[in-house]
Write an enzyme that holds these catalytic residues in place. Sequence first.
Site, PDB file in Angstrom:
ATOM      1  N   ASP A 214      52.023  54.083 -19.712  1.00 56.88           N
ATOM      2  CA  ASP A 214      50.922  53.202 -19.346  1.00 56.88           C
ATOM      3  C   ASP A 214      51.162  51.822 -19.955  1.00 56.88           C
ATOM      4  O   ASP A 214      51.774  51.703 -21.018  1.00 56.88           O
ATOM      5  CB  ASP A 214      49.591  53.779 -19.842  1.00 56.88           C
ATOM      6  CG  ASP A 214      49.561  53.967 -21.361  1.00 56.88           C
ATOM      7  OD1 ASP A 214      50.521  54.542 -21.912  1.00 56.88           O
ATOM      8  OD2 ASP A 214      48.581  53.532 -21.999  1.00 56.88           O
TER       9      ASP A 214
ATOM     10  N   HIS B  45      46.088  56.821 -20.548  1.00 58.54           N
ATOM     11  CA  HIS B  45      47.228  56.956 -21.462  1.00 58.54           C
ATOM     12  C   HIS B  45      48.216  58.004 -20.963  1.00 58.54           C
ATOM     13  O   HIS B  45      49.363  58.025 -21.392  1.00 58.54           O
ATOM     14  CB  HIS B  45      46.704  57.365 -22.844  1.00 58.54           C
ATOM     15  CG  HIS B  45      47.348  56.660 -23.992  1.00 58.54           C
ATOM     16  ND1 HIS B  45      48.064  55.484 -23.891  1.00 58.54           N
ATOM     17  CD2 HIS B  45      47.372  56.973 -25.323  1.00 58.54           C
ATOM     18  CE1 HIS B  45      48.497  55.118 -25.079  1.00 58.54           C
ATOM     19  NE2 HIS B  45      48.098  56.005 -25.967  1.00 58.54           N
TER      20      HIS B  45
ATOM     21  N   ASN C  73      51.622  58.913 -30.135  1.00 62.30           N
ATOM     22  CA  ASN C  73      52.183  58.126 -31.237  1.00 62.30           C
ATOM     23  C   ASN C  73      53.379  58.804 -31.900  1.00 62.30           C
ATOM     24  O   ASN C  73      54.057  58.201 -32.717  1.00 62.30           O
ATOM     25  CB  ASN C  73      51.115  57.862 -32.304  1.00 62.30           C
ATOM     26  CG  ASN C  73      49.953  57.066 -31.744  1.00 62.30           C
ATOM     27  OD1 ASN C  73      49.954  56.657 -30.586  1.00 62.30           O
ATOM     28  ND2 ASN C  73      48.949  56.853 -32.567  1.00 62.30           N
TER      29      ASN C  73
ATOM     30  N   ASN D 116      52.305  52.427 -29.125  1.00 62.42           N
ATOM     31  CA  ASN D 116      52.769  53.284 -30.219  1.00 62.42           C
ATOM     32  C   ASN D 116      53.742  54.366 -29.782  1.00 62.42           C
ATOM     33  O   ASN D 116      54.586  54.796 -30.565  1.00 62.42           O
ATOM     34  CB  ASN D 116      51.573  53.894 -30.952  1.00 62.42           C
ATOM     35  CG  ASN D 116      50.826  52.842 -31.756  1.00 62.42           C
ATOM     36  OD1 ASN D 116      51.429  51.919 -32.280  1.00 62.42           O
ATOM     37  ND2 ASN D 116      49.520  52.959 -31.830  1.00 62.42           N
TER      38      ASN D 116
END
Length: 194
Positions: free
Chosen positions: A97, A23, A72, A118
């Site tokens: 990513d 991530h 997020n 997100n």
Amino acid sequence: MDENTWLVAGLGNPGPGYSGNRHNVGQMVLDELAGRISASFKTHKANALVAEGRLRPGGPKLILAKPGTFMNLSGKPVAALLKFYSLDASRLIVIHDELDVPFDTVKLKLGGGHGGHNGLRDIIAAIGTPDFTRVRVGVGRPPGRQDAADFVLHDFSSTEKKVLPNLLTDAADAAEHVITDGLASAQLRFHSPA
């Protein structure tokens, strides 16, 4: 702000515990870019780590930004930095990513939806438009029935880590190419089979 300034945001989660996660590949690419322009990250009031420099003397100015929030919630720092530097979304490149791109592959696009990402969803909501350039760094799909959210919060495998430096170089090259030669030229170069 001079017109040849770009905000390049690398997405990820803050803190050393996340630094090697799939991530966080966007932030890994920013480290590569920061090294190229000999810039160091410093804390910015927009809740981000920011490094500034030029690709070459008199060349495009890069503002490299790692939001200080979790993935997020990336939108508020990105929106605040665009405002602080008086830039609009056409001068924003987000490096992130991408599960829908095979590992060791880089894809570029302008606009579109968030595809369930997100971080992108929050940026689109915060800046009010999806029309910014994305450098999509392929991390592949999770094996078997592993949950995608769990997969991206794991570090790259030992096999992947051998190839990872090349992937980070390719993604940094792609971002530079967008800035110096435009998106269409960069897509031709990075989307064609080698």
